[in-house]
Design a protein around this motif. Structure first.
Motif, PDB file in Angstrom:
ATOM      1  N   ASP A   1       6.439  19.650  20.649  1.00  0.00           N
ATOM      2  CA  ASP A   1       7.197  19.194  19.936  1.00  0.00           C
ATOM      3  C   ASP A   1       7.601  19.747  19.457  1.00  0.00           C
ATOM      4  N   SER A   2       9.116  20.015  19.115  1.00  0.00           N
ATOM      5  CA  SER A   2      10.465  21.335  18.685  1.00  0.00           C
ATOM      6  C   SER A   2      10.952  20.482  18.196  1.00  0.00           C
TER       7      SER A   2
ATOM      8  N   ASN B   1      18.020   8.780  15.522  1.00  0.00           N
ATOM      9  CA  ASN B   1      18.717   9.890  16.191  1.00  0.00           C
ATOM     10  C   ASN B   1      18.051  10.194  17.202  1.00  0.00           C
ATOM     11  N   PRO B   2      19.073  10.033  18.058  1.00  0.00           N
ATOM     12  CA  PRO B   2      18.088  10.308  19.569  1.00  0.00           C
ATOM     13  C   PRO B   2      17.244  11.255  20.262  1.00  0.00           C
ATOM     14  N   ALA B   3      16.272  11.609  20.927  1.00  0.00           N
ATOM     15  CA  ALA B   3      15.229  11.972  21.106  1.00  0.00           C
ATOM     16  C   ALA B   3      14.908  12.580  22.454  1.00  0.00           C
ATOM     17  N   GLU B   4      15.197  13.286  23.330  1.00  0.00           N
ATOM     18  CA  GLU B   4      14.484  13.728  24.322  1.00  0.00           C
ATOM     19  C   GLU B   4      12.720  13.167  24.522  1.00  0.00           C
ATOM     20  N   VAL B   5      12.107  11.925  24.785  1.00  0.00           N
ATOM     21  CA  VAL B   5      10.429  12.591  25.744  1.00  0.00           C
ATOM     22  C   VAL B   5      10.755  12.309  26.906  1.00  0.00           C
ATOM     23  N   ARG B   6       9.734  14.198  27.517  1.00  0.00           N
ATOM     24  CA  ARG B   6       9.656  13.974  28.843  1.00  0.00           C
ATOM     25  C   ARG B   6       7.974  14.176  29.501  1.00  0.00           C
TER      26      ARG B   6
ATOM     27  N   THR C   1       0.927  -1.071   0.011  1.00  0.00           N
ATOM     28  CA  THR C   1       0.056   0.026   0.146  1.00  0.00           C
ATOM     29  C   THR C   1       0.986   1.094  -0.042  1.00  0.00           C
ATOM     30  N   ARG C   2       0.470   2.567  -0.796  1.00  0.00           N
ATOM     31  CA  ARG C   2       1.391   3.164  -0.989  1.00  0.00           C
ATOM     32  C   ARG C   2       0.712   4.219   0.331  1.00  0.00           C
ATOM     33  N   ALA C   3       1.476   4.708   1.393  1.00  0.00           N
ATOM     34  CA  ALA C   3       0.725   5.402   2.375  1.00  0.00           C
ATOM     35  C   ALA C   3       2.040   6.668   3.587  1.00  0.00           C
ATOM     36  N   TYR C   4       1.466   7.561   3.734  1.00  0.00           N
ATOM     37  CA  TYR C   4       2.448   9.019   3.718  1.00  0.00           C
ATOM     38  C   TYR C   4       3.136   8.630   5.576  1.00  0.00           C
ATOM     39  N   LEU C   5       4.133   8.520   5.731  1.00  0.00           N
ATOM     40  CA  LEU C   5       4.637   8.090   6.950  1.00  0.00           C
ATOM     41  C   LEU C   5       5.601   9.532   7.496  1.00  0.00           C
ATOM     42  N   SER C   6       6.169   9.366   8.928  1.00  0.00           N
ATOM     43  CA  SER C   6       5.723  10.379   9.056  1.00  0.00           C
ATOM     44  C   SER C   6       8.046  10.418   9.997  1.00  0.00           C
ATOM     45  N   PHE C   7       8.973  11.206   9.286  1.00  0.00           N
ATOM     46  CA  PHE C   7      10.569  10.706   9.410  1.00  0.00           C
ATOM     47  C   PHE C   7      10.403  11.601  10.246  1.00  0.00           C
ATOM     48  N   HIS C   8      11.764  11.896  11.205  1.00  0.00           N
ATOM     49  CA  HIS C   8      12.707  13.484  11.283  1.00  0.00           C
ATOM     50  C   HIS C   8      14.168  13.552  10.518  1.00  0.00           C
ATOM     51  N   VAL C   9      13.838  15.067  10.010  1.00  0.00           N
ATOM     52  CA  VAL C   9      14.430  15.569  10.307  1.00  0.00           C
ATOM     53  C   VAL C   9      16.182  15.981  10.612  1.00  0.00           C
ATOM     54  N   PRO C  10      17.090  15.499  10.847  1.00  0.00           N
ATOM     55  CA  PRO C  10      17.785  15.519  11.157  1.00  0.00           C
ATOM     56  C   PRO C  10      18.527  17.503  11.051  1.00  0.00           C
ATOM     57  N   GLY C  11      19.299  17.650  12.414  1.00  0.00           N
ATOM     58  CA  GLY C  11      18.941  19.344  12.896  1.00  0.00           C
ATOM     59  C   GLY C  11      20.167  19.368  14.045  1.00  0.00           C
ATOM     60  N   PRO C  12      20.186  20.594  14.303  1.00  0.00           N
ATOM     61  CA  PRO C  12      21.194  20.958  14.715  1.00  0.00           C
ATOM     62  C   PRO C  12      21.112  20.744  16.461  1.00  0.00           C
ATOM     63  N   GLU C  13      19.777  20.832  17.053  1.00  0.00           N
ATOM     64  CA  GLU C  13      19.381  20.538  17.919  1.00  0.00           C
ATOM     65  C   GLU C  13      18.563  19.186  18.371  1.00  0.00           C
ATOM     66  N   ARG C  14      19.201  18.796  19.766  1.00  0.00           N
ATOM     67  CA  ARG C  14      18.476  17.642  19.811  1.00  0.00           C
ATOM     68  C   ARG C  14      16.443  17.664  20.250  1.00  0.00           C
ATOM     69  N   PRO C  15      15.783  17.000  19.697  1.00  0.00           N
ATOM     70  CA  PRO C  15      14.589  17.051  19.765  1.00  0.00           C
ATOM     71  C   PRO C  15      13.888  16.813  20.725  1.00  0.00           C
ATOM     72  N   CYS C  16      12.710  17.063  20.916  1.00  0.00           N
ATOM     73  CA  CYS C  16      12.288  16.938  22.401  1.00  0.00           C
ATOM     74  C   CYS C  16      10.984  17.018  22.441  1.00  0.00           C
ATOM     75  N   HIS C  17       9.847  16.143  22.781  1.00  0.00           N
ATOM     76  CA  HIS C  17       8.903  15.873  22.860  1.00  0.00           C
ATOM     77  C   HIS C  17       7.814  16.093  24.335  1.00  0.00           C
ATOM     78  N   TYR C  18       6.954  17.090  24.626  1.00  0.00           N
ATOM     79  CA  TYR C  18       6.329  16.465  25.899  1.00  0.00           C
ATOM     80  C   TYR C  18       5.013  15.509  25.713  1.00  0.00           C
TER      81      TYR C  18
END
Length: 288
Positions: free
Chosen positions: A43-44, A207-212, A15-32
Motif C-alpha cells: 500500500d503506497s 482521488n484516483p488510485a491504482e489497484v493492482r 455514533t462516533r467512529a474512526y474513518l480512514s481517509f486518503h491524504v492527497p500527495g504528489p504521487e498516485r497511490p497504488c494498492h496491491y
C-alpha cells in the motif's frame, strides 16, 4: 447474538467512529491485492484516521434515495445464498432474482449482474485497510474510504460488460453501476458500512488510485476528508436487508454518480460479536 447486542446498535441516532481517509500527495497511490514478490509495499498511499460522526440512516428525517444520497435500503425475500464458495451456483441461482430486484428498485430497463464478492472478516483482522492480506484470496472488510470505480474505469467497465453481451455503449442510453451489499448473517454489528451522502460530496473529494491484481490493474477513487461531508450507516443490518448504492453513472448532472464507502469499528462493541460475513454484487443498470 443476544437481543441486547442488537438493541445496542440501534439505540443511538449517531455514533462516533474512526474513518480512514486518503491524504492527497504528489504521487498516485497504488494498492496491491496480493503481497508483491519484489518486496514493494502493498500500500503506497498516505492515509489519515479521523473521528467522525456517522449518522443512523434509519433515524434520518428523510428517506435516503439512490439518485440524491447515492444509497437506499431495500428489503428482499430472496434467501441468502447457502453455497457462497460456488461461484457458478451463485451466478446461476442468485444473480437473476437480485438483478430483477435492482431493476425494479431503480426503474432501469435492464439489469446485468457481472461480478460478486464474498467477504469474511477474520478475528483480529484490521478494518482500516483494503481487506486483503497474504495472497489476497480471503477478502475481508475494506476500511479505506473508496468508490469502486473512477470516471475512466467506470466507463471501461460498462463497455466491457456490454461487450460480453455482444453490445456497444449507445450515446442515447444511460448506464449506471450499483453495488448490492447484504449480510450473510446478522445482525451486523462488526465492521458495518459507512456511506457518504453523495449530495455532500464534491468531485474534488475523490482521488484516483491504482489497484493492482496479478492479471490486471484497475482504478478506483479514494475519498479525502472535507468538513461538508455527511456519513451514514444502517445499524444492525439483517440478511433480509440489502444496501443498494451508486458506484458510477454516465448521467453527468442531476444525480448521484459516486458513493464513497468503507467499513468501520463501532465503539464499545460486546466482546462476543461475530465477525462480519457479507456478499456484494455489482450490477450494470441500463436505461434506454
Amino acid at each position: 447474538m443476544n437481543h441486547l447486542s442488537s438493541s445496542f446498535a440501534r439505540h443511538e441516532a449517531a455514533t462516533r467512529a474512526y474513518l480512514s481517509f486518503h491524504v492527497p500527495g504528489p504521487e498516485r497511490p497504488c494498492h496491491y491485492m496480493y503481497q508483491p514478490e519484489d518486496g514493494s509495499p502493498q500500500d503506497s498511499g498516505r492515509y489519515e484516521t479521523r473521528a467522525m460522526t456517522v449518522l443512523d440512516a434509519r433515524r434520518a428525517d428523510f428517506e435516503p434515495g439512490l439518485d440524491k444520497q447515492g444509497f437506499r435500503l431495500l428489503r428482499t425475500d430472496t434467501a441468502v445464498p447457502d453455497q457462497v464458495d460456488d461461484g457458478a451456483w451463485i451466478a446461476a441461482t442468485y444473480y437473476p432474482p437480485m438483478a430483477e430486484m435492482a431493476r425494479r428498485a431503480t426503474g432501469a430497463d435492464r439489469a446485468l449482474v457481472f461480478d460478486h464478492q464474498v467477504r469474511r472478516r477474520e478475528p483480529g483482522q484490521i478494518t482500516a485497510g483494503f481487506g486483503r492480506h497474504g495472497d489476497g484470496s480471503r477478502p475481508g472488510a475494506v476500511g479505506r474510504l473508496h468508490n469502486d470505480y473512477s470516471e475512466a474505469s467506470g466507463r471501461a467497465r460498462v463497455a466491457a460488460v456490454l461487450a460480453r453481451q455482444g453490445e456497444r455503449m449507445s450515446p442515447h442510453s444511460r448506464y449506471a453501476i450499483v453495488n448490492l451489499w447484504r449480510p450473510l448473517r446478522g445482525p451486523v454489528l462488526d465492521a458495518p458500512l459507512a456511506l457518504c451522502d453523495a449530495s455532500t460530496l464534491s468531485v474534488l473529494d475523490l482521488n484516483p488510485a491504482e489497484v493492482r491484481y496479478r492479471e490486471r490493474t484497475g482504478e478506483i477513487y479514494l475519498a479525502r476528508y472535507t468538513a461538508r461531508q455527511r456519513w451514514y450507516h444502517y445499524p444492525a443490518m439483517t440478511p433480509d436487508e440489502v444496501l443498494i448504492f451508486k458506484q458510477y453513472d454516465t448521467q453527468l448532472s442531476g444525480t448521484a454518480r459516486f458513493t464513497p464507502h468503507g467499513a468501520f469499528d463501532p465503539p464499545a462493541l460486546p466482546a462476543d460479536v461475530a465477525p462480519r460475513h457479507s456478499i456484494e454484487l455489482r450490477v450494470l443498470l441500463i436505461h434506454h
